[in-house]
Structure formats: C-alpha cells, structure tokens
Design a protein around this motif. Structure first.
Motif, PDB file in Angstrom:
ATOM      1  N   VAL A 125     -41.585-111.079  35.396  1.00  0.00           N
ATOM      2  CA  VAL A 125     -42.230-109.846  34.951  1.00  0.00           C
ATOM      3  C   VAL A 125     -43.741-109.941  35.149  1.00  0.00           C
ATOM      4  O   VAL A 125     -44.397-108.978  35.539  1.00  0.00           O
ATOM      5  CB  VAL A 125     -41.868-109.545  33.480  1.00  0.00           C
ATOM      6  N   ARG A 126     -44.322-111.109  34.876  1.00  0.00           N
ATOM      7  CA  ARG A 126     -45.761-111.306  35.089  1.00  0.00           C
ATOM      8  C   ARG A 126     -46.096-111.096  36.575  1.00  0.00           C
ATOM      9  O   ARG A 126     -47.111-110.475  36.919  1.00  0.00           O
ATOM     10  CB  ARG A 126     -46.186-112.713  34.650  1.00  0.00           C
ATOM     11  N   THR A 127     -45.241-111.615  37.434  1.00  0.00           N
ATOM     12  CA  THR A 127     -45.454-111.435  38.874  1.00  0.00           C
ATOM     13  C   THR A 127     -45.337-109.961  39.255  1.00  0.00           C
ATOM     14  O   THR A 127     -46.121-109.443  40.061  1.00  0.00           O
ATOM     15  CB  THR A 127     -44.418-112.260  39.658  1.00  0.00           C
ATOM     16  N   LEU A 128     -44.355-109.293  38.642  1.00  0.00           N
ATOM     17  CA  LEU A 128     -44.145-107.875  38.908  1.00  0.00           C
ATOM     18  C   LEU A 128     -45.382-107.053  38.562  1.00  0.00           C
ATOM     19  O   LEU A 128     -45.744-106.109  39.261  1.00  0.00           O
ATOM     20  CB  LEU A 128     -42.943-107.391  38.090  1.00  0.00           C
ATOM     21  N   LEU A 129     -46.068-107.465  37.472  1.00  0.00           N
ATOM     22  CA  LEU A 129     -47.262-106.749  37.022  1.00  0.00           C
ATOM     23  C   LEU A 129     -48.535-107.267  37.678  1.00  0.00           C
ATOM     24  O   LEU A 129     -49.624-106.717  37.457  1.00  0.00           O
ATOM     25  CB  LEU A 129     -47.402-106.867  35.498  1.00  0.00           C
ATOM     26  N   GLY A 130     -48.428-108.321  38.456  1.00  0.00           N
ATOM     27  CA  GLY A 130     -49.601-108.879  39.103  1.00  0.00           C
ATOM     28  C   GLY A 130     -50.526-109.604  38.138  1.00  0.00           C
ATOM     29  O   GLY A 130     -51.742-109.611  38.331  1.00  0.00           O
ATOM     30  N   PHE A 131     -49.955-110.252  37.096  1.00  0.00           N
ATOM     31  CA  PHE A 131     -50.772-110.977  36.117  1.00  0.00           C
ATOM     32  C   PHE A 131     -51.413-112.197  36.763  1.00  0.00           C
ATOM     33  O   PHE A 131     -50.762-112.945  37.509  1.00  0.00           O
ATOM     34  CB  PHE A 131     -49.905-111.440  34.943  1.00  0.00           C
ATOM     35  N   ALA A 132     -52.683-112.405  36.510  1.00  0.00           N
ATOM     36  CA  ALA A 132     -53.377-113.611  36.969  1.00  0.00           C
ATOM     37  C   ALA A 132     -53.124-114.746  35.985  1.00  0.00           C
ATOM     38  O   ALA A 132     -52.770-114.525  34.825  1.00  0.00           O
ATOM     39  CB  ALA A 132     -54.875-113.336  37.083  1.00  0.00           C
ATOM     40  N   GLY A 172     -41.836 -98.428  40.175  1.00  0.00           N
ATOM     41  CA  GLY A 172     -40.768 -97.472  39.966  1.00  0.00           C
ATOM     42  C   GLY A 172     -40.224 -97.531  38.552  1.00  0.00           C
ATOM     43  O   GLY A 172     -40.514 -98.455  37.775  1.00  0.00           O
ATOM     44  N   ASP A 173     -39.366 -96.534  38.205  1.00  0.00           N
ATOM     45  CA  ASP A 173     -38.817 -96.452  36.855  1.00  0.00           C
ATOM     46  C   ASP A 173     -38.002 -97.686  36.482  1.00  0.00           C
ATOM     47  O   ASP A 173     -38.046 -98.171  35.345  1.00  0.00           O
ATOM     48  CB  ASP A 173     -37.933 -95.201  36.728  1.00  0.00           C
ATOM     49  N   ASP A 181     -56.630-100.922  33.909  1.00  0.00           N
ATOM     50  CA  ASP A 181     -56.156-101.673  35.077  1.00  0.00           C
ATOM     51  C   ASP A 181     -54.640-101.844  35.003  1.00  0.00           C
ATOM     52  O   ASP A 181     -53.928-101.669  35.995  1.00  0.00           O
ATOM     53  CB  ASP A 181     -56.854-103.023  35.153  1.00  0.00           C
ATOM     54  N   LEU A 182     -54.144-102.213  33.783  1.00  0.00           N
ATOM     55  CA  LEU A 182     -52.705-102.394  33.595  1.00  0.00           C
ATOM     56  C   LEU A 182     -51.956-101.080  33.793  1.00  0.00           C
ATOM     57  O   LEU A 182     -50.875-101.041  34.390  1.00  0.00           O
ATOM     58  CB  LEU A 182     -52.424-102.955  32.193  1.00  0.00           C
ATOM     59  N   PHE A 183     -52.560 -99.973  33.329  1.00  0.00           N
ATOM     60  CA  PHE A 183     -51.932 -98.659  33.479  1.00  0.00           C
ATOM     61  C   PHE A 183     -51.788 -98.292  34.944  1.00  0.00           C
ATOM     62  O   PHE A 183     -50.754 -97.753  35.369  1.00  0.00           O
ATOM     63  CB  PHE A 183     -52.761 -97.609  32.729  1.00  0.00           C
ATOM     64  N   VAL A 184     -52.811 -98.598  35.737  1.00  0.00           N
ATOM     65  CA  VAL A 184     -52.756 -98.334  37.182  1.00  0.00           C
ATOM     66  C   VAL A 184     -51.641 -99.146  37.826  1.00  0.00           C
ATOM     67  O   VAL A 184     -50.900 -98.663  38.696  1.00  0.00           O
ATOM     68  CB  VAL A 184     -54.118 -98.632  37.836  1.00  0.00           C
ATOM     69  N   ARG A 185     -51.479-100.411  37.402  1.00  0.00           N
ATOM     70  CA  ARG A 185     -50.407-101.248  37.948  1.00  0.00           C
ATOM     71  C   ARG A 185     -49.047-100.641  37.650  1.00  0.00           C
ATOM     72  O   ARG A 185     -48.146-100.627  38.505  1.00  0.00           O
ATOM     73  CB  ARG A 185     -50.473-102.653  37.333  1.00  0.00           C
TER      74      ARG A 185
END
Length: 570
Positions: A400-407, A438-439, A429-433
């Motif tokens: 999930v962290r990878t899905l959200l692009g978490f550093a 997709g849903d 920034d998180l909202f833009v990600r």
C-alpha cells in the motif's frame, strides 16, 4: 523520613558517620541477626552511588559478613528527608523498637496479637521497621500447636526443629508432639523431620476422601502399629483428585463464589486471612499435604483485601479474582486483534462502513493515529512478532505504501502513530496521489486504513471476529508464552478436560499447574491417545469464552456491553 528496603550492595558507610572507633567489627551482632533478623533499621540518605549509612555501621558490617555465606534480602532502612535531625530520628526508632519484647517467643506472640487485631504482615513490618519476611516467619511460629511452643520455651526442642514444624498441618504437629512426649516413641528432628513430613510416600489410609473399597492399588499395614498405608501413591492421587473435584463442586453448589485449590505442599498462611462470611465475599481455600491430607479453610478473605475495602469505603464487594491475569489478557487481545484486522482487508464493504462510523461517532484511535500494539512484556512482543497474521499484514502495508508512493522518510505506518506525527505526508500532496488512483486501489487503501486504526482489546475486535468468521487456527497456535501466562488452575484443568477428556482432568486435578499444562502440550503433539491435536483454547473463539464463572476478563465484559446491538447483524 520513610521506611524502605534497600539492596545490601547499594549501601555504603557515610564519611559523616559519628562512630569512628569500634565500628569496624559487628561480629557480636551476627548471631542475633541470623536468629531474629535485623530488628532496628539503618539510618541512610541518598548519594550518587546509592545510599550512605548515617547510623548503623556495625549492623551493616555484620550484614556484609553474613552475605559472604548466605543470601541477604533487602535491608530495612529509614531514609532521611532534607532537614531531618539524626538524633531525633534515632530516638524515635529506639522508642519504637522498645515496644517489641526481647524474649523470642514473646516476639512471636506480639506479632500474633497484632495480626489478630486485623493488622497485615506489611502493617506489622512497618510498625517495627523489620522485613515482611521476618514477620511472616514469626507469625508461622506463633501459629504452632501451643504445647510445641511451650516445649521450645523450656528449651526442650531446638530452633531448627521449631521452624520445620511450622510447615506441618495441625494434625501433623499433634502427631509429632505425641511421639515427642511418649516414652517409647521416636520424634524425628532436623532433616529426618522433613522426610517425615514431606516424604510423600507414606500416605495413611485415613487421609483418603474416597471409599477405600474402591482403591485400585495395594494397601500395606504397619506390622508394629495399627496404621495402614497406600502402596501406590500415583493411583492414590488419581482417585483422591476425583474426590477433591467433587468436594470443590459441593462447595460451589452450597453457594461459595470462589473455591481455591492450593498446590500439593503449599501452606495456607492463616494469619494473613480473616474469617469472612460467604455473603461478604469469603472464599474457601483447600490445602493438600504431601501425605494426602485435605484441609478446607472456609470463609476466608485476605487481610490486605479487607484493608483495601476499608480504604475504598466498601462494606461489601462481589469482586473475585479474575480468571486471566492482565498480561495474559494483553497477549490474547493482541493476537486476536492481528487476526481480525487481517481478515478485515478482504471485506472492503465492511471496512468502508467502519470508517464512516468512526468519522461520525469517533473512536479511541480516529484522527490520524495508528494502533501501536503495546505489549506488556518482551515475551509477548516476541510471540506477536512470530504471528503469521502480523507478517502478512506488514507485507500488505508495504504494498500500500508503494501504491501511494510513500518515501522511506515518511511515517513507517500508513496512518502515523503519535510518535511519528512529524513524518506525516503533506495533506494536499497525498490527496493528489489518491486522485491519480482508481476506485479499486483507493478501496484497498481505505480497507487498510480501517484495519490499521482498529483499536486492540476492544469490543469492535469481538464484533468483527464474529461477523467475519475469523478462525484463529489459521494464524496462531499455543506457544510457550501462552503457557507461561496461563496460571489459573481451575481454567487449566477445564482446558485439560477439553483436549484430553474428563477422566484425564479428574485424575490430574491435584497435580501442579505445570504438570497439567504438560498434558495439554502432549495432546497437541499427538503423544496422548486421548488427546486432540487441533485443540484451541476458548480464549481464541469469537466472541471470547471463559472456563470459569468468575469473570474479570476485559474482552468478555466489553462484548457483553454491546452484543445486543449485533444480534441481527448479517
């Protein structure tokens, strides 16, 4: 000033000690301290290395000499406060100690008198500035059969024999004294007395609770007396255990709320308890001697509990000893929580609704705070780390962290813990990600957020575990931490009945908790023909179930408070 027991290694002589000559010895104090303990506490004050002794250098020297040959428990000390006057404190101590008669048996009886007035061991120790262990030793002697105490006063028996006799039941004390006063009898003393009391092989027929005609082993007779003995102790204890189980049940049928069965050889310290009626919370304690004797102490409540009630302003309470200790409840709660939140990941619709409920009504963790899973000990933390559900949940977290692009520099948990709030991702920034996903991906993230913020040890864990049909066998098996925390003998015996059968439970009723848990282990390992290898304790069912009627289990209380609201839940 205050009284505190301090380790011997933490005590040093103060350079301000006024005794400069004759203080290095203290050898003349050693016999007295060995015989009756340290009666007058040391006067100390804190320093950077522990505590320095202001008054009591000779006593400290004597204790250090004794410590070379035997273990010394923590030393009673009076700690000076700032502004305390040394002479005033010493005068106060001298006056207090003077209240204690110097004759040895008078000391025992003085403690006994205070105990009968309702003072606990702790109260008496505080009153005289001595250790609780020393008070307990004297109360044990004060509780001896009176003719034995009188014989000691006349110096007809020694201190070692007297101390060993404190471990005997009243019946054994009377039997020993009868031998001691007879012309042709032999009363064992010293190590022979211990063998006489605790040998465990000489079990007289008179101690059986069951019908002698039903005994399945051999019975032998003393050719020089009229006493008969059981020749097969193992068979005796199996049949005695069944009879004891019936005795316990009879007490419960009479209305006693709690019947406590002591380990074989464990003494009931009567001076620590007071007679208390059944309707006021009195309990029944059953003592088992090594020679098979069964003694019941009815209507007893510890003086410490009575004192606490008085302090709380309670005249009566129905509170009983919980079936599970707090560490055990913590252990169970964390393992169950891990399994439930993993299962939640596969039910995104329920997770969505749980999230909505938390937004509307609030919860203990809602508002950007992940469950921290605080373990009560390193053993529980290690056990939880080995939980299969825990490792699978961590794997999903990383995806999930990878899905959200978490550093890597962002919070190690998806929803930050309080200690990690400074690593929160920027809201916009998180909202833009999330807008770029997709849903299906967002629902996956939402389900994880709901699971990560699910409070451990809560009624919601019970509700979800029931609704999701969580099977703990997929994620957890009884481990050594579980067995180490399982301590209630009644619950252990009921568990033996579940996994090895009622006959095994009855036969092992008088066995130690350790021995009964070994029956469970062997059943799980397939080493018993009557055992169930797939056994799981009731504590891991959803909702949680108990083995006794005593209650005091947080998870069950939490569920009972809300279960009516889930009666029609799909």
């Amino acid at each position: 000033m205050k009284l505190q027991h301090i380790e011997l290694k933490d005590l040093k002589i103060s350079p301000l000690n006024v005794r400069k000559h004759g203080a290095k010895s203290g050898e003349d104090l050693i016999p007295s301290i060995k015989a009756v303990g340290l009666i007058q506490p040391l006067l100390v004050r804190p320093n950077c290395e522990g505590y320095e002794v202001i008054a009591g250098q000779r006593r400290l020297n004597a204790l250090q000499e004794i410590a070379k040959d035997e273990a010394i428990e923590a030393v009673p000390c009076v700690i000076m406060d700032d502004g305390d006057d040394v002479k005033a404190i010493e005068a106060s101590l001298a006056e207090n100690i003077a209240r204690l008669p110097m004759d040895v048996l008078d000391q025992f009886e003085a403690f006994h008198s205070l105990s009968k007035q309702g003072q606990s061991t702790s109260d008496i120790a505080q009153h005289f500035g001595v250790s609780e262990r020393l008070v307990g030793q004297r109360l044990a002697i004060a509780n001896l059969y009176e003719p034995i105490r009188n014989a000691f006063r006349r110096e007809e028996i020694g201190k070692d024999t007297l101390q060993i006799l404190t471990m005997a039941t009243k019946r054994q004390q009377k039997e020993w004294y009868k031998l001691f006063t007879s012309e042709d009898g032999y009363a064992p003393q010293g190590h022979r007395l211990k063998s006489w009391l605790f040998g465990g092989e000489q079990i007289p027929v008179s101690n059986a609770l069951f019908d002698i005609g039903d005994f399945k082993g051999n019975i032998v007779s003393d050719l020089f007396g009229e006493v008969r003995y059981f020749a097969d102790p193992k068979i005796f204890w199996e049949q005695q255990g069944i009879a004891i189980a019936q005795k316990v049940q009879d007490y419960r049928d009479e209305g006693w709320n709690e019947v406590i069965l002591l380990e074989v050889g464990e003494r009931f310290l009567s001076w620590e308890y007071a007679d208390t009626p059944m309707e006021e919370g009195g309990r029944v304690y059953i003592q088992l001697s090594a020679d098979g004797e069964v003694t019941a102490f009815e209507g007893q409540l510890s003086r410490a509990e009575i004192k606490k009630r008085a302090q709380d302003g309670e005249e009566k309470t129905d509170a009983v000893r919980p079936e599970l200790t707090k560490p055990m409840q913590n252990y169970l709660a964390l393992h169950r929580h891990s399994a439930v939140r993993l299962e939640l990941l596969g039910h995104q619709g329920i997770a969505l609704r749980l999230t909505a409920a938390q937004i509307i009504a609030g919860s203990a963790l809602w508002g950007g705070k992940a469950e921290e899973q605080r373990a009560a000990s390193e053993a529980i933390a290690g056990s939880l780390e080995a939980n299969k559900a825990e490792s699978l949940f961590e794997a999903e977290r990383q995806e999930v962290r990878t899905l959200l692009g978490f550093a890597e520099s962002e919070s190690p948990t998806l929803v930050p813990r309080k200690a990690d709030w400074q690593y929160k991702p920027d809201l916009y920034d998180l909202f833009v990600r999330l807008l770029a996903l997709g849903d299906e991906a967002v629902m996956r993230i939402l389900a994880f957020v709901a699971a990560e913020t699910l409070a451990a040890d809560s009624a919601m864990v019970e509700a979800l575990g029931l609704m999701l049909g969580v099977d703990m066998k997929q994620y957890w098996q009884p481990d050594e931490t579980f067995f180490g925390l399982l301590r209630d003998k009644e619950a252990i015996n009921a568990a033996v009945s579940e996994c090895a059968g009622k006959d095994a439970a009855a036969a092992n009723l008088a066995a130690t908790a350790k021995a009964q848990k070994e029956v469970i282990r062997k059943s799980l390992a397939g080493e018993r023909t009557d055992g169930k290898q797939d056994w799981h304790p009731r504590y891991m069912a959803f909702p949680m179930q108990a083995y006794t009627q005593r209650g005091g289990i947080a998870a069950m209380d939490q569920w009972n408070a809300v279960k009516s609201q889930f009666e029609n839940a799909a």
